[in-house]
Design an enzyme around this catalytic site. Structure first.
Site, PDB file in Angstrom:
ATOM      1  N   TRP A  19       0.809  -1.231   0.000  1.00 34.55           N
ATOM      2  CA  TRP A  19       0.000   0.000   0.000  1.00 34.55           C
ATOM      3  C   TRP A  19       0.838   1.276   0.000  1.00 34.55           C
ATOM      4  O   TRP A  19       0.323   2.351  -0.235  1.00 34.55           O
ATOM      5  CB  TRP A  19      -0.909   0.008   1.240  1.00 34.55           C
ATOM      6  CG  TRP A  19      -0.160  -0.302   2.510  1.00 34.55           C
ATOM      7  CD1 TRP A  19      -0.076  -1.515   3.135  1.00 34.55           C
ATOM      8  CD2 TRP A  19       0.661   0.590   3.279  1.00 34.55           C
ATOM      9  NE1 TRP A  19       0.742  -1.423   4.242  1.00 34.55           N
ATOM     10  CE2 TRP A  19       1.203  -0.142   4.349  1.00 34.55           C
ATOM     11  CE3 TRP A  19       0.987   1.945   3.163  1.00 34.55           C
ATOM     12  CZ2 TRP A  19       2.058   0.425   5.298  1.00 34.55           C
ATOM     13  CZ3 TRP A  19       1.842   2.512   4.102  1.00 34.55           C
ATOM     14  CH2 TRP A  19       2.360   1.755   5.162  1.00 34.55           C
ATOM     15  N   ASN A  20       2.144   1.181   0.303  1.00 36.00           N
ATOM     16  CA  ASN A  20       2.897   2.440   0.453  1.00 36.00           C
ATOM     17  C   ASN A  20       3.186   3.114  -0.887  1.00 36.00           C
ATOM     18  O   ASN A  20       3.356   4.325  -0.959  1.00 36.00           O
ATOM     19  CB  ASN A  20       4.174   2.242   1.282  1.00 36.00           C
ATOM     20  CG  ASN A  20       5.137   1.261   0.687  1.00 36.00           C
ATOM     21  OD1 ASN A  20       4.775   0.455  -0.176  1.00 36.00           O
ATOM     22  ND2 ASN A  20       6.381   1.294   1.128  1.00 36.00           N
TER      23      ASN A  20
ATOM     24  N   LYS B 226      -2.660  -8.989  -7.385  1.00 37.35           N
ATOM     25  CA  LYS B 226      -3.443  -8.790  -6.151  1.00 37.35           C
ATOM     26  C   LYS B 226      -2.982  -7.449  -5.579  1.00 37.35           C
ATOM     27  O   LYS B 226      -1.888  -7.338  -5.035  1.00 37.35           O
ATOM     28  CB  LYS B 226      -3.214  -9.896  -5.120  1.00 37.35           C
ATOM     29  CG  LYS B 226      -4.206  -9.746  -3.957  1.00 37.35           C
ATOM     30  CD  LYS B 226      -3.719 -10.363  -2.670  1.00 37.35           C
ATOM     31  CE  LYS B 226      -3.173  -9.423  -1.637  1.00 37.35           C
ATOM     32  NZ  LYS B 226      -3.918  -8.244  -1.223  1.00 37.35           N
ATOM     33  N   PRO B 227      -3.801  -6.397  -5.763  1.00 37.45           N
ATOM     34  CA  PRO B 227      -3.377  -5.097  -5.233  1.00 37.45           C
ATOM     35  C   PRO B 227      -3.533  -5.088  -3.717  1.00 37.45           C
ATOM     36  O   PRO B 227      -4.264  -5.916  -3.164  1.00 37.45           O
ATOM     37  CB  PRO B 227      -4.339  -4.118  -5.900  1.00 37.45           C
ATOM     38  CG  PRO B 227      -5.559  -4.911  -6.221  1.00 37.45           C
ATOM     39  CD  PRO B 227      -5.137  -6.353  -6.394  1.00 37.45           C
TER      40      PRO B 227
ATOM     41  N   GLU C 125      10.929  -8.307  -2.559  1.00 35.92           N
ATOM     42  CA  GLU C 125      11.477  -7.015  -2.131  1.00 35.92           C
ATOM     43  C   GLU C 125      10.839  -6.764  -0.769  1.00 35.92           C
ATOM     44  O   GLU C 125       9.658  -6.441  -0.684  1.00 35.92           O
ATOM     45  CB  GLU C 125      11.117  -5.973  -3.180  1.00 35.92           C
ATOM     46  CG  GLU C 125      11.986  -4.746  -3.127  1.00 35.92           C
ATOM     47  CD  GLU C 125      11.307  -3.643  -2.355  1.00 35.92           C
ATOM     48  OE1 GLU C 125      11.600  -3.570  -1.127  1.00 35.92           O
ATOM     49  OE2 GLU C 125      10.509  -2.900  -2.923  1.00 35.92           O
TER      50      GLU C 125
ATOM     51  N   CYS D 121      10.265   1.210   2.287  1.00 34.32           N
ATOM     52  CA  CYS D 121      11.209   0.195   2.806  1.00 34.32           C
ATOM     53  C   CYS D 121      12.645   0.680   2.732  1.00 34.32           C
ATOM     54  O   CYS D 121      13.511   0.093   3.368  1.00 34.32           O
ATOM     55  CB  CYS D 121      11.103  -1.161   2.133  1.00 34.32           C
ATOM     56  SG  CYS D 121       9.976  -1.342   0.864  1.00 34.32           S
TER      57      CYS D 121
ATOM     58  N   GLU E 122      12.037  -2.197  11.939  1.00 32.32           N
ATOM     59  CA  GLU E 122      11.674  -1.122  11.012  1.00 32.32           C
ATOM     60  C   GLU E 122      10.468  -0.375  11.605  1.00 32.32           C
ATOM     61  O   GLU E 122       9.430  -0.983  11.867  1.00 32.32           O
ATOM     62  CB  GLU E 122      11.289  -1.803   9.696  1.00 32.32           C
ATOM     63  CG  GLU E 122      11.144  -0.927   8.513  1.00 32.32           C
ATOM     64  CD  GLU E 122      10.813  -1.743   7.254  1.00 32.32           C
ATOM     65  OE1 GLU E 122      10.258  -2.848   7.362  1.00 32.32           O
ATOM     66  OE2 GLU E 122      11.100  -1.232   6.170  1.00 32.32           O
TER      67      GLU E 122
HETATM   68  C1  SIN Z   1       9.310   0.681  -1.316  1.00 29.49           C
HETATM   69  O1  SIN Z   1       9.227   1.272  -0.260  1.00 29.49           O
HETATM   70  O2  SIN Z   1       9.013  -0.516  -1.413  1.00 29.49           O
HETATM   71  C2  SIN Z   1       9.742   1.351  -2.582  1.00 29.49           C
HETATM   72  C3  SIN Z   1      10.442   2.603  -2.395  1.00 29.49           C
HETATM   73  C4  SIN Z   1      10.977   3.176  -3.678  1.00 29.49           C
HETATM   74  O3  SIN Z   1      10.729   2.700  -4.786  1.00 29.49           O
HETATM   75  O4  SIN Z   1      11.716   4.149  -3.552  1.00 29.49           O
END
Ligand code: SIN
Length: 485
Positions: free
Chosen positions: A154-155, A178-179, A253, A287, A384
């Site tokens: 969702w980010n 799958k969103p 990822e 992330c 995190e």
């Molecule tokens: C992510 O937080 O998964 C992607 C961040 C980005 O593409 O800079």
């Protein structure tokens, strides 16, 4: 509010049909906590239909198009995304909470993956290899892996879709997406534009769901040949385990715990600018966000003062208010986690330099916060936070900070600031991460290989490596070429 109302839809897209399911789930607006809309809740049969029809569509898609034709379709999609920038930005800001200017920035970022892979579609080279057998030609060609399952977070409701779907389509694969259930609207809107661009409908399928068991079909169904997931390390491990049953190709990822190091010889203004970008982008919910700020003793006070000043200039508010520079977090559990990290650190001796509370009553907000006096014993050093919290640790030597920075099971991104060329090379090599930012907090771009090591996952997205994640390399040996002469 939208110029093109049809882009805001809660439908699923299965076997080339837009479907409104009887069963729906609510999507909340993080700025108010109110329901934004209802979205179709796909079940197991929907996933199975989508996978089956994506399989049938994939073969004819690849066999009837050249790389250049697929590139042209992607370019049309890119153009439609950019010409609907305002609407897509609005949808994204409403469902995710990020500021409207960040949301539009994300749409442009999302489009950059489509245009990048439109070009890459024509650069899918094989090689010829000198054979050790006489009268033999050995060569390779790249083929699409087949049906790809795409599961995104969702980010980045738009960019994480295009970073995966762009290369998959360029390679000639079909996709079942799958969103994220928190932010499905951007994916649905992008898919409407993909179909308008001329993409054969069953090549792209969207199954929103809250039904975890149904979505697991993407990891277990033998027709699916590739699973690409962005999200938490826990879910990534579970999906990888499920995908093992059919030995799918998998890219993950996952979570990060990025160190951000400021050495005594750093340009402090640049370091503060870098920290503001990579800590507070998307309200700290990326992330690759700096999670631990290590500042060398000689500049710790000055850096912290400058950082606090910059943080206090942020304006917290609803994402759609054009004066807001810092939106809400995605939901209540996100704000709870920041609160827990702050309270635990303070109970162990950390000092709140600014923030440390949620000053807005409605919506999912937490004020941008800077803590000083943070130590490795505190939760913020191991977990995190995924929120607007900048914990400042002090260190004395390069050796000490490298040990601290690498003392985590994660290895996604790391940042450091130094003007010493020898140190730049040394530290860049010694940081155990997949991506390093030196004298910058900005490392993400379509052309830059994105991905981590250790428990941050495997596989590279974007860049010259991204296409290969959706391809198999086939070797072809043509022997006995002298026979019959
Ligand atoms: C992510 O937080 O998964 C992607 C961040 C980005 O593409 O800079």
């Amino acid at each position: 509010m939208l110029k093109n109302r049809s882009l805001f839809s809660g439908e699923a897209f299965v076997d080339g049909q837009w479907v409104s399911k009887k069963e729906e789930f609510p999507v909340y607006e993080p700025s108010s906590g109110e329901v934004l809309g209802q979205v179709s809740n796909c079940d197991l049969a929907d996933f199975q239909n989508a996978i089956k029809s994506a399989d049938a569509a994939q073969r004819s898609f690849f066999e009837s198009t050249t790389g250049a034709q697929r590139g042209a379709l992607l370019r049309k999609w890119n153009d439609l995304i950019l010409s609907n920038l305002e609407d897509l930005g609005t949808i994204l800001s409403l469902e995710n909470g990020k500021t409207i200017s960040e949301a539009k920035g994300e749409i442009t970022y999302a489009a950059s993956f489509i245009s990048w892979f439109a070009e890459e579609a024509t650069r899918s080279y094989g090689v010829t290899i000198p054979s050790s057998t006489p009268h033999t030609t050995l060569m390779t060609m790249r083929e699409p892996v087949g049906v790809c399952a795409i599961i995104t977070p969702w980010n980045f409701p738009a960019a994480m879709i295009t970073r995966k779907v762009g290369p998959a389509l360029a390679a000639g694969c079909s996709v079942v997406i799958k969103p994220p259930s928190e932010t499905p609207y951007s994916c649905i809107a992008l898919t409407k534009l993909a179909v308008e661009a001329g993409l054969p409908p069953a090549v792209i399928q969207v199954c929103p769901t809250k039904n975890r068991k149904a979505a697991e079909e993407l990891a277990t169904n033998p027709i699916v040949k590739k699973l690409s997931f962005t999200g938490s390390t826990g879910v990534g491990k579970k999906l990888a385990e499920l995908a093992t049953g059919t030995l799918k190709k998998v890219s993950l990822e996952l979570g990060g715990n990025a160190p951000f190091i400021v050495f005594n010889d750093a340009n402090l203004d640049l370091a503060v600018e870098g920290a503001m970008f990579c800590k507070f982008r998307c309200s700290g919910q990326t992330c690759v966000c700096a999670n631990r700020l290590y500042v060398q003793k000689g500049v710790a006070k000055e850096f912290t003062a400058k950082l606090v000043k910059a943080v206090e200039a942020l304006k917290v508010g609803p994402g759609m208010d054009p004066t807001t520079t810092q939106g809400p977090l995605v939901n209540k559990s996100a704000t709870d986690k920041v609160r827990e990290h702050v309270e635990e650190a303070v109970s162990k001796g950390a000092k709140v330099e600014t923030g440390g509370k949620a000053s807005r009553e409605t919506g999912f907000f937490y004020d941008p916060t800077v803590l000083s006096g943070v130590t490795p014993q505190m939760l913020v050093s191991r977990e995190e936070t995924f929120g607007p919290l900048a914990p400042v640790f002090e260190f004395e030597t390069e050796q000490e900070v490298l040990q601290l920075a690498n003392d985590t099971e994660f290895g996604l991104a790391g940042y450091f600031f130094s003007q010493d060329v020898a140190r730049v090379m040394r530290v860049a090599q010694k940081l155990q991460v997949g991506m390093v930012g030196v004298n910058t907090g900005k490392i993400s771009a379509a052309e830059a290989p994105f991905g981590g090591i250790k428990e941050s996952g495997y596989g590279k997205e974007g860049s010259l490596y991204g296409l290969a994640e959706y391809q198999n390399i086939k070797s072809i040996t043509i022997g006995n070429q002298n026979v019959g002469l």
